[in-house]
Design an enzyme around this catalytic site. Structure first.
Site, PDB file in Angstrom:
ATOM      1  N   GLN A 153      26.219  58.601  33.452  1.00 27.46           N
ATOM      2  CA  GLN A 153      26.915  57.428  32.915  1.00 27.46           C
ATOM      3  C   GLN A 153      26.307  56.101  33.393  1.00 27.46           C
ATOM      4  O   GLN A 153      26.795  55.039  33.030  1.00 27.46           O
ATOM      5  CB  GLN A 153      28.395  57.456  33.337  1.00 27.46           C
ATOM      6  CG  GLN A 153      29.066  58.802  33.200  1.00 27.46           C
ATOM      7  CD  GLN A 153      29.153  59.290  31.770  1.00 27.46           C
ATOM      8  OE1 GLN A 153      29.744  58.647  30.922  1.00 27.46           O
ATOM      9  NE2 GLN A 153      28.540  60.431  31.490  1.00 27.46           N
ATOM     10  N   GLU A 163      25.782  56.317  18.623  1.00 25.34           N
ATOM     11  CA  GLU A 163      25.171  55.030  18.944  1.00 25.34           C
ATOM     12  C   GLU A 163      24.011  54.689  18.020  1.00 25.34           C
ATOM     13  O   GLU A 163      23.727  53.506  17.783  1.00 25.34           O
ATOM     14  CB  GLU A 163      24.716  55.018  20.405  1.00 25.34           C
ATOM     15  CG  GLU A 163      25.851  55.150  21.419  1.00 25.34           C
ATOM     16  CD  GLU A 163      26.392  56.564  21.583  1.00 25.34           C
ATOM     17  OE1 GLU A 163      25.754  57.499  21.058  1.00 25.34           O
ATOM     18  OE2 GLU A 163      27.440  56.749  22.221  1.00 25.34           O
ATOM     19  N   ASN A 223      11.890  66.727  -2.485  1.00 29.45           N
ATOM     20  CA  ASN A 223      10.594  67.147  -3.044  1.00 29.45           C
ATOM     21  C   ASN A 223      10.015  68.371  -2.315  1.00 29.45           C
ATOM     22  O   ASN A 223       8.866  68.728  -2.526  1.00 29.45           O
ATOM     23  CB  ASN A 223       9.608  65.973  -3.097  1.00 29.45           C
ATOM     24  CG  ASN A 223       9.173  65.487  -1.721  1.00 29.45           C
ATOM     25  OD1 ASN A 223       9.268  66.209  -0.721  1.00 29.45           O
ATOM     26  ND2 ASN A 223       8.680  64.260  -1.653  1.00 29.45           N
ATOM     27  N   LEU A 269       8.563  69.351   0.255  1.00 29.28           N
ATOM     28  CA  LEU A 269       7.459  69.449   1.215  1.00 29.28           C
ATOM     29  C   LEU A 269       7.529  68.350   2.260  1.00 29.28           C
ATOM     30  O   LEU A 269       7.604  67.169   1.932  1.00 29.28           O
ATOM     31  CB  LEU A 269       6.125  69.385   0.482  1.00 29.28           C
ATOM     32  CG  LEU A 269       5.842  70.562  -0.458  1.00 29.28           C
ATOM     33  CD1 LEU A 269       4.560  70.324  -1.251  1.00 29.28           C
ATOM     34  CD2 LEU A 269       5.736  71.865   0.333  1.00 29.28           C
ATOM     35  N   LEU A 297      11.895  57.763  10.355  1.00 29.02           N
ATOM     36  CA  LEU A 297      12.735  58.410   9.344  1.00 29.02           C
ATOM     37  C   LEU A 297      14.179  58.596   9.806  1.00 29.02           C
ATOM     38  O   LEU A 297      14.475  58.660  10.997  1.00 29.02           O
ATOM     39  CB  LEU A 297      12.112  59.738   8.945  1.00 29.02           C
ATOM     40  CG  LEU A 297      10.819  59.555   8.129  1.00 29.02           C
ATOM     41  CD1 LEU A 297      10.098  60.881   7.929  1.00 29.02           C
ATOM     42  CD2 LEU A 297      11.107  58.907   6.781  1.00 29.02           C
TER      43      LEU A 297
END
Lengths: 616, 616
Positions: free
Chosen positions: B423, B362, B180, B182, B120
């Site tokens: 880094q 990124e 929605n 939920l 998602l």
């Protein structure tokens, strides 16, 4: 001291911080002085007016916490502690030297850094975890301050943290954004438009204040107002100039990450105009009174399963978390809106005050866990194995932070079935193996999972627990132990013709293959390599030596970087042959058994592999 | 057709979509019907009123693009294409079956899915990349629509994309948020508070519209207004009910990801009340006229370096990108505010219209690259190797999307020096090896990098180029070729006592060790394993066979998952011994040479390792 005197002293402190940062970076020949100079007044105000802490005890539990999210301003952090009296400022000249605690970006090797930063956009999540620990878990009065750069506000993790902190009404949390307009390679997205930052924080539920970030009157006023904010976190959006105080640096492009050349340093220092012997003393308010963290009260209840009982390891995770939570009050849990799949839900119901729903924001979930760990709690963070990949940079930094966090990744492998490849954790072992010092445990049954949850909690450091979606039969007695670094030899004889090394769901395929091969008169050894890292080299080597120097490793993971590679690596210098059975391409939707078979991981394929071995 | 007739027809379409989703998920016995039902009116309006496309040609370059960011609503996507006439709706009953193109979450195996979704919070970035391609690169009139769930708006990547799309004024992009209320395990953070979503989009620079998401009049009115929005993207925030249309599902908790039981299906379908033979026909507007994408115009200019010239491979990357950009107009580039370190800056200056600064975000950078690739362009995305870890979930999904994206990761390993561990890319090879079908190239000098950039562009699929920070001397002639899957034997004799396998900066340590050992009368073979994946098994095996079945692999990467493991895996069944020299713990700041030596990777350590070999 009246306000004007205080402002005079704070300005002197700010200038002394600038002096230290310029000197140290020039001595090092590298670093980010201009990113320090923009935040000097902000940090001076925090360290010498706002925060309560003991400069001699950066680990004091009653200290206010400070997180330098813009980690490249590390010299400013070091300078602030030095000016506070933690150590002599001369030591700052060791900046960036091999072995020095003053690293290029902060790590906890410097005691004033509670977490490592330097991968941008992470600090607010960690600060949020600390604030959550203070307000919601410990009910302690100390507060948390995070200093962010403007450039890093492009990272989504900042907005995950912002939404989360507002949802949990963390009014003990303050974000200070140093809007110095210039990124590394060009101006930032919003440049000096502090109003857009303020609007975005406000829209996420924060109280936002805009100030001129070199104007101590405005900064002090804002912190006075921030101290009154209730029921929501506060953001101080400060318009600053990168390189502030030095004419040839100020608001100039091309100076990011560059030290002032040695020859130009005197001019820079002269412009800063430090009073090396200021009058007056800044008094730092002492730490808040706090209760000690609660201690474990006893031993965790034993597993209690029937042999053959079918239980998903993720379900056993939830059960174990509750049992452990009962005896270890430091245990806390977070999840990313999959708690009914990871079974963290059971813990939520048992300990509603020690569980925090992080919603679908895995980066912030990890950051919050790191923050909870940095304040002494033992966080378990659960999600689908696939979705922990979302937080890999946070996991990477957790290792540098030496964070004591525990991860559960469920729904690993093709055995999840119909939901398809986006939901399958197939690179999680590879990802976690590459984390230095990590432990990876992969239980096959419910007893093993319960034991390993306890092992994870007892171990200091990052532990990853890998759980499967399907229910699997209990094969271990309730008394069985699963120490980190071990393996179980489940089937063996003196005549074994091959060794099958498996874990999780593939262990059952290996056991089925064993039984079928036994019927055909071919004895094979079966090993449960439940501790993927560290792995039980001795057991593997002994088995390999007994079976023609060959091991067959079968795993529900992509071909590269998983259990097979862990076995190879452990036996790298032993001249062992390893046949790797693993997932070789992106899988599809289907039934678990169809997918295991299509990927070549089923008992049938193991059988064929054994029979194809030379000498079989 | 007048508006009322259109609304009647769209409502029928919405109900037919509901019918298909319920039937298919019940037939499959799993899936997310309630997440489909909430968005039925939104998708019906998009597919049968708003969007221009050819239902028979989902790959038509003039189609409007649709991205189902809430991938678990896959049945709704499939149903929409079926209702549009792409294939007979009966086929939808193959949902989630093994081998079917109708997977649990969309992958491009279904031609209507341009990208894989289901992790998602990614879809908006990919849609943004497509919108960027349409508006800024191709100057094409087609538009892009992304359907998001409310739960996934907790993902920071959504807000990275939102900020980016507004910055680039993508008024051809529309986000539709299905609020929605939920989530999977509980109500979402904001539940039905559509105003907070609208405020957050507005604060990020979008024009936001709130509607009742089952009211077709409101939806149509909003899309009419959205069509007029200029200079900024538009968000439609729709208040909906999960499970809308079925009384026992509607707005009920506990129904996420659950199919309606077979016995309850007739009741559910009866409540939907579909007119199986509706009067009237919805006409879908045809694709927009578009020009074909530009084709390559010639061959890339050859490398032109002097032997021994010291050039960082990252610098050669920038040079190669410009050369390639001159002859391949499909080449585009993105970077996350490190373009002066990755040298993508040179490309920016040469082709300002084909470079897009993604700022420090990124995840969105990768999503944008995937979107650019999905519209036919060849994106190169550059950052520090360490910061690509931020986008690992996007990279994982890129593989499922079969995306043709190229990544450059610079500043790999401890050899970056003083900036410290945050880094240093030290897990990037492990991460990228676990991506199915990926190619990993690791050039040691400028000639190699230039050639490999061309190889990467020519290869269809994900390619990762690993670059170092330090300048390294040119060792290859300008004419040298570096095919994917190859290796270079740089030193060899018939009497070699050991083989050193290296890449990047460690190749120079191996060459230095070779020279010192030669002085001592110990000849060794040196191999540049520049193609880490696929790796040159034949060359490695031949060398191992020639040197007592032993290889010494030295790499500037963590111990687990890197080049050493790649070598072991390639030779897994050959009984070869591999001595792995790699970074074993979290490094510190220091000079590159100090850190290489401290990690045991310097020529000195190679020398000692060779001498310790049995028989040496």
């Amino acid at each position: 001291m009246n306000r004007e005197e205080r402002i005079t002293l704070l300005q002197e402190k700010a200038n002394r911080l600038r002096l230290h940062c310029l000197r140290a970076t020039t001595a090092a020949g590298s670093g980010h002085p201009t990113s320090c100079l923009s935040a000097a007044e902000l940090v001076a105000t925090l360290f010498f007016h706002v925060m309560r802490y003991d400069p001699k005890r950066p680990d004091h539990p009653g200290n206010d916490r400070f997180v330098l999210s813009k980690g490249h301003a590390a010299p400013l952090l070091y300078a602030a502690w030095a000016e506070a009296g933690a150590f002599p400022p001369e030591q700052l000249l060791d900046l960036r030297k091999f072995g020095s605690i003053f690293e290029g970006h902060p790590t906890p090797r410097f005691p004033g850094a509670l977490v490592a930063t330097g991968s941008l956009g992470q600090g607010l999540s960690m600060a949020t975890g600390m604030a959550l620990a203070g307000k919601r878990v410990a009910q302690a009065p100390w507060r948390v301050y995070a200093l962010l750069g403007d450039g890093e506000c492009a990272e989504g993790a900042v907005w995950e943290a912002a939404a989360f902190a507002a949802y949990y009404k963390l009014d003990n949390l303050v974000a200070v954004v140093d809007v110095n307009r210039l990124g590394q390679s060009q101006p930032t997205m919003y440049q000096h438009d502090t109003t857009t930052y303020a609007r975005r924080f406000a829209a996420a539920g924060w109280q936002a204040f805009e100030v001129k970030g070199h104007d101590l009157r405005q900064i002090l006023d804002a912190f006075d107002r921030i101290a009154q904010v209730k029921g929501q976190p506060a953001a101080l959006i400060a318009r600053t100039l990168k390189g502030k105080g030095v004419s040839f640096l100020e608001d100039k492009e091309g100076w990011h990450g560059k030290a002032v050349p040695r020859d130009d340093l005197p001019k820079a220092l002269a412009e800063i105009g430090v009073n090396e012997n200021p009058g007056g003393t800044v008094e730092i308010a002492p730490p808040s009174p706090v209760r000690p963290l609660p201690a474990p009260t006893g031993r965790m209840e034993e597993p209690n399963y029937q042999p053959g009982q079918k239980v998903a390891t993720r379900e056993a995770y939830g059960a174990a978390l509750v049992k452990l939570g009962r005896v270890n009050p430091r245990l806390v849990a977070v999840d990313g809106d999959v708690k009914n799949s990871t079974f963290a839900e059971i813990f939520t119901q048992a300990f509603p005050d020690r569980f925090f729903e992080c919603f679908i924001a895995e980066q912030n979930m990890l950051g919050v866990a790191i923050g909870l760990a940095a304040t002494g709690w033992i966080p378990f963070a659960s999600s689908f194995a696939a979705f922990h990949t979302r937080a890999y940079d946070f996991i990477r930094m957790a290792a540098i932070s030496r964070a004591n966090v525990k991860l559960l990744g469920t729904h690993c492998g093709v055995s999840i079935g119909e939901d398809g490849p986006s939901q399958m954790g197939l690179e999680d072992i590879a990802m976690m193996r590459a984390v230095p010092g990590s432990v990876i445990l992969y239980p096959a049954d419910a007893v093993a999972m319960e034991r390993m949850v306890a092992e994870a909690a007892d171990h200091q450091g990052i532990v990853y627990l890998r759980a499967s979606r399907p229910k699997t039969p209990v094969i271990y007695p309730n008394s069985e132990r699963f120490p980190i670094g071990g393996a179980k030899v489940l089937r063996r004889s003196d005549r074994d013709r091959a060794t099958l090394v498996a874990a999780g769901v593939t262990l059952y395929e290996a056991l089925a293959a064993h039984d079928e091969l036994a019927k055909q008169g071919i004895p094979v050894r079966v090993i449960d390599a439940y501790s993927v890292k560290p792995i039980d080299r001795a057991t593997l080597l002994e088995a390999a030596r007994a079976t023609a120097n060959t091991l067959i490793v079968v795993e529900d993971h992509y071909y590269d970087g998983g259990l097979g590679d862990a076995v190879l690596s452990a036996l790298a210098q032993d001249g062992i042959r390893v046949v790797k059975l693993a997932v070789q391409e992106v899988p599809m939707s289907g039934k678990p058994e169809e997918l295991l078979d299509a990927a070549g991981l089923s008992a049938r394929h193991l059988l064929a592999t054994v029979k194809k071995l030379p000498g079989s």
